[in-house]
Design an enzyme around this catalytic site. Sequence first.
Site, short mmCIF file in Angstrom:
data_model
loop_
_atom_site.label_atom_id
_atom_site.label_comp_id
_atom_site.label_asym_id
_atom_site.label_seq_id
_atom_site.Cartn_x
_atom_site.Cartn_y
_atom_site.Cartn_z
CB VAL A 164 18.67 67.42 -14.77
CG1 VAL A 164 17.15 67.51 -14.82
CG2 VAL A 164 19.28 68.62 -15.47
CG ASP A 165 18.34 61.90 -13.52
OD1 ASP A 165 17.15 62.14 -13.77
OD2 ASP A 165 19.03 61.13 -14.20
CB VAL A 166 21.34 65.08 -8.35
CG1 VAL A 166 21.57 65.47 -6.88
CG2 VAL A 166 22.22 63.89 -8.71
#
Length: 388
Positions: A164-166
Site C-alpha cells: 500500500v505504501d509503494v
Amino acid sequence: MSLSGLRVLDLSRVLAGPYAAMMLGDMGADVIKVERPESGDDTRGWGPPFAADGQSAYFLSCNRNKVSLTADFRSPDDQVLLHRLIAQADVVIENFLPGSLARYGFDADALLAQNPRLVWCSISGFGADATRPGYDFVVQAESGWMAMTGEPTGSPMKAGVAIVDVLTGKDAALGILAALAARDRAALAGRPALPVSARRVQVSLIDSALASLVNVAQNTLVTGQPARRWGNAHANLVPYQLFASADRPLVLAVGSDAQWLAAARALGLDELADDPALRSNAGRLAQRERVVTALSLCLQTRPAAEWMARLEAAGVPCGVVREVHEALADSAVRSGQDVSELAQTGISPLWNGIVRLRPPKLGEHSVTVREKQWSLFDNLPILSDGDV
C-alpha cells in the site's frame, strides 16, 4: 533525463513519501531530503539487516538519488533555510499529520500562494483531515486487502511487502507529474498561474489501497457479495493458480480461451481440450475442481523446466516460483549490474531510471546545502564524498 533541473524538497518519512521522491529522482529531479537531527528518517533504525556502511537495508530501498539535510523545524535559523529552499522549489512532499507543519510556519496554502510555480504533495493515512497515523499494515487490514488474501480456510493475511505504501508513493508521483504538466502548460500558453487548489496534490494510503482492489472491488460492487480468499487461485479465471511440479512450484496463468486450448494441448490433456463445456472461461469456472484436479495430477509428473518449455512454446503464460535472491540475480543480469551494486542503490522500476547518488548518510550534505542550497546540484561530484 526527463526531469532534469526539477527541484524536489522531500520532507517525508518512512516509505510512501520517500518512494515518491525517489521515483522523481530516478527521472532526473534534484531531491533534497530533510531529516531530523540525530535520528533522521525512522527507517534508518529499521534493522537489522544493515549494510557494511551502517545504513539500514530498509532506508537504502527508498532513498537513492537524494542528498540529506538535517534540520530542526523548531530552530529559527533552520526555518529560514527551509523557507528559502521552498521558495526555489518546484515540489514539496510531506506526510505530517494535519496542522503539524503549520505550527512551525510552513502552511501549505500560504506557501503555494507565495510561490506560483510550487506543487505541494501531502500524503496521509486516512485522508487530509484525519489525525490517525497511517501505517501500511493497518491500512491493509482496514481496506479489505487482508480479508481477501490468504488460504480460503486460513487467517486474513497481509502482503509480503508494504504494497500500500509503494502504490501510494506511485500515486503521489503520478499526481505530482500531472500538476507539474498543468502548471507548465499554463505558463507556455501565457495563462495566469494555476490556483492553489490545482497545485495541491493530496493522496492517502486508504484511497490508494481501495483503488488498487480493482477487479476484486468491482466483483463486490457488481454482485453485492463479500470477497473471499482464493489462496493462489483466481476468483474470475480458471486455470490461473499455483501448481506443484515434480521439483518446484509452477504458476499457470491462462488469460484467454485460446490460451486454454494451447495449454491443454501442450500438457497432453486432449480430453479437456476437446470438451466443448470447457471452451469458455465461464465453463471452466463452473467445473473448477475438475480442471484443477486434472492439471495438478499432470503437472506433478515432470520437472517445472520441462513444462515451462512446452507451455512457452505454445504461448501460454507461466513461470516458476523463485526465491527473492534468484529474482534479484536475474534483474542484475538484465540491468547490466551485479547484485552488490543493487545492494547499495536499490532497484529502479523505471527502464531508463538513472542512479546518480547512492542513498545518503544522515546529514551527509548538510554543510553544502546550507552553503549552496539548490545550486549544489550544479556540481554533482561534490556530493560523492559527503560533508557532514
